[in-house]
Design an enzyme around this catalytic site. Structure first.
Site, PDB file in Angstrom:
ATOM      1  N   GLU A 121       0.848  -1.202   0.000  1.00 42.39           N
ATOM      2  CA  GLU A 121       0.000   0.000   0.000  1.00 42.39           C
ATOM      3  C   GLU A 121       0.877   1.244   0.000  1.00 42.39           C
ATOM      4  OE1 GLU A 121      -2.843  -0.257   3.240  1.00 42.39           O
ATOM      5  OE2 GLU A 121      -4.227  -1.330   1.929  1.00 42.39           O
ATOM      6  N   GLU A 159      -6.551  -7.744  -0.654  1.00 38.88           N
ATOM      7  CA  GLU A 159      -6.954  -7.888   0.752  1.00 38.88           C
ATOM      8  C   GLU A 159      -8.452  -7.674   0.828  1.00 38.88           C
ATOM      9  OE1 GLU A 159      -4.792  -5.433   3.531  1.00 38.88           O
ATOM     10  OE2 GLU A 159      -2.898  -5.873   2.522  1.00 38.88           O
TER      11      GLU A 159
END
Ligand code: GLA
Length: 580
Positions: free
Chosen positions: A153, A229
């Site tokens: 991320e 995710e």
């Protein structure tokens, strides 16, 4: 076994599930991986926590719970391909987001997660050891690794394409031939900061999949859609509510993604446990340390059981992929028992007072070379002084304050802490016992120091001249049990749990306040009576048939001297899912 094609193809779906090897004892990896396969997944995903493997610079550990290669082999044996996310930063509610504390031992502002040369050198040294191990397990070498992630991320943190390119090139240099990918939040600014050419862009989210995939499609038209995710549950902080996501809701969102032709990695499929002091923290609504359990309300519970969410998801997956018939049985559970802790040893009596580190201003944990645990800071406050407030700006994270050996206050970093203090002509001895509650794993506060990080003041006067005594919690084998010692404050307690055969249990500490529990020398993690977690998972591989040593370090001893082993966990009253 899946191939690399399956990862990149827009016309195939893959169901994967996250299981972090460092959150499960190695003896239990095969069971958890077979549970994942029985759910219908054909792939496991894991992070690699750098700070577990290289706690001290240049000393690498891949043994026991850190044996990544064995985990990959166990996964292959369970019929699972593997996606590996080697960071170097991983977030993951893991201490410091996986970054070793030594990165900032000599410079508390040393840049992280960018192309600054000192950071890159450290990453390169680490990757030269790690990456060949991953490369050896790739599908094109007969193994099961089908894809490798770059950073984590990154768009939520930075915007340095030179850094991302360096990581991609270094992975390739050390032999990675399977597809590389990035994972980010599904919004333009995240994707623009976190993605690079030549690596598949994937997205992380828990709901509104159509919107998320539309964002991804705009960014990378025609490419495979991966939710890297899928947050089907969530983690908890101490003192906050226990997150639970409805099983039917979680299964319905999975169904919508698979129906749309997307591939999904369940985060988490099995969360496991933040053993020892590996739990991270957040800093958004003040400092928010993460609890010991990483159950995550995932389909496979912390102790490896199939939950209602497991069954709901398995039914959904069976609509799209063949699902094995049998679900592995869970481990046996201990009969409930009460353990009396008969021995007591004051913590402050175990310190080696000959070997402190004396500096004008208090040393941080990092400067002391200590990554976790506690530090006792001692100062002679000279006198006479009239009443003034004693304060510690920058306290990280919690301090018990002793004046001439008597406990006078407990300070927590989110509070306004101050102690009115006067002294006679001889002054007083000040002891501040400071505990790290885990380093922040997300955002700008990653890498912040622990300890008395901005000094201690009496009114506006800085107090100079501190001796620090580091108290690591890794090894309690040499505690001087049996020594006659009196001291106020925290104490170790010891007792014996006798079992006929090793089996799982859940340790409850009714009447205890805050501390740590060890079973046969292995630290189960922290407990704290502010909840929401009330029991600590005790996995069967830690036990022997017969007697087992239980040690508790209680920071605020009271009347309690027994603990309970229960046959079920209590992680707190369900308090809804996260707020979006
Ligand atoms: C992000 C991170 C993960 C984890 C989750 C929350 O998506 O990438 O490592 O921290 O949030 O559990």
């Amino acid at each position: 076994m899946l191939g690399t094609d399956d990862f990149l193809r827009a016309d195939r779906i893959v169901v994967s599930g996250a299981v972090h090897y460092a959150r499960v004892l190695p003896q239990q990896w095969p069971h958890r991986l077979r549970m994942l396969r029985a759910l219908g997944a054909t792939c496991v995903e894991t992070y690699v926590p750098w700070n577990l493997h290289e706690r001290r610079r240049g000393e690498f550990d891949f043994s026991g719970i850190a044996d990544l290669e064995r985990f990959l082999t166990d996964a292959a044996e369970a019929g699972l391909a593997a996606i590996v996310r080697p960071g170097p930063y991983i977030c993951a509610e893991w201490e410091n987001g996986g970054l070793p504390v030594w990165l900032r031992a000599n410079d508390r502002h040393a840049p992280l997660r960018c192309s600054e040369p000192r950071f890159l050198t450290a990453v390169d040294e680490w990757y030269s050891v790690l990456v060949p191990k991953i490369a050896a397990h790739q599908v094109d070498r007969g193994g099961n690794v089908i894809a490798v992630q770059i950073e984590n991320e990154y768009g939520s943190y930075g915007s340095d394409p030179v850094y991302l390119r360096h990581l991609a090139d270094t992975l390739t240099k050390h032999g990675i031939t399977v597809p590389l990918f990035t994972s980010d939040g599904p919004a333009k600014w995240y994707l623009v900061g976190g993605t690079i050419e030549g690596a598949l862009a994937t997205a992380n989210f828990g709901s509104r999949p159509a919107e998320a995939f539309a964002e991804l499609e705009q960014h990378r038209p025609g490419e495979a859609k991966w939710c890297m995710e899928y947050w089907n549950g969530w983690f908890d902080h101490w003192g906050e509510r226990h997150h639970v996501r409805d099983a039917a809701d979680a299964a319905a969102t999975l169904d919508a993604m698979l129906a749309s032709g997307a591939s999904v990695n369940l985060y988490m499929a099995h969360g496991g446990t933040n053993f020892g002091t590996w739990a991270g923290a957040n800093q958004e609504d003040g400092f928010q340390p993460t609890i010991t359990s990483y159950d995550y309300d995932a389909p496979i519970s912390e102790s490896g059981a199939a939950t209602p969410k497991y069954h709901a998801m398995r039914e959904v997956i069976a609509k799209y992929l063949p699902v094995p018939d049998d679900i592995p049985a869970p481990a046996p559970i201990l009969a409930p028992a009460t353990v009396e802790l008969t021995e007591r040893l004051p913590l402050l009596s175990t310190i080696d007072y000959e070997n402190g580190v004396t500096t004008p201003i208090p040393s941080t944990f990092e400067e002391l070379g200590l990554d976790n645990g506690l530090v006792l800071y001692r100062h002679h406050l000279n006198g006479p002084r009239d009443t003034q407030p004693l304060t510690a700006e920058g306290l990280a994270d919690r301090a018990q304050v002793f004046v001439d050996g008597h406990e006078a206050a407990t300070w927590w970093r989110n509070d306004d802490n101050s102690l009115d203090l006067a002294t006679g002509p001889d002054g007083v001895q000040l002891d501040l016992l400071v505990e790290s509650m885990g380093r922040v794993n997300f955002g700008r506060h990653v890498g912040e120091p622990k300890g008395l990080t901005e000094g201690v003041n009496h009114n506006r006067q800085f107090l100079h001249g501190w001796t620090a005594y580091p108290i690591g919690l890794d090894d309690i084998a040499n505690l001087p049990w049996g020594r006659e010692a009196e001291a106020e404050g925290p104490a170790f307690y010891r007792g014996r749990l006798t079992v006929p055969e090793p089996a799982d249990g859940f340790v409850a500490l009714p009447g205890w306040t805050k501390g740590y529990v060890w079973v046969n020398g292995f630290c189960l993690g922290r407990y704290w009576n502010i909840g929401p977690q009330e029991t600590l998972y005790l996995p069967w591989p830690l036990l022997n048939a017969g007697d087992n040593e239980i040690v508790v370090l209680e920071l605020h001893p009271g009347d309690a001297n027994t603990i309970e082993v229960r046959d079920r966990p209590t992680l707190g009253e369900p308090g809804g899912w996260r707020p979006e």
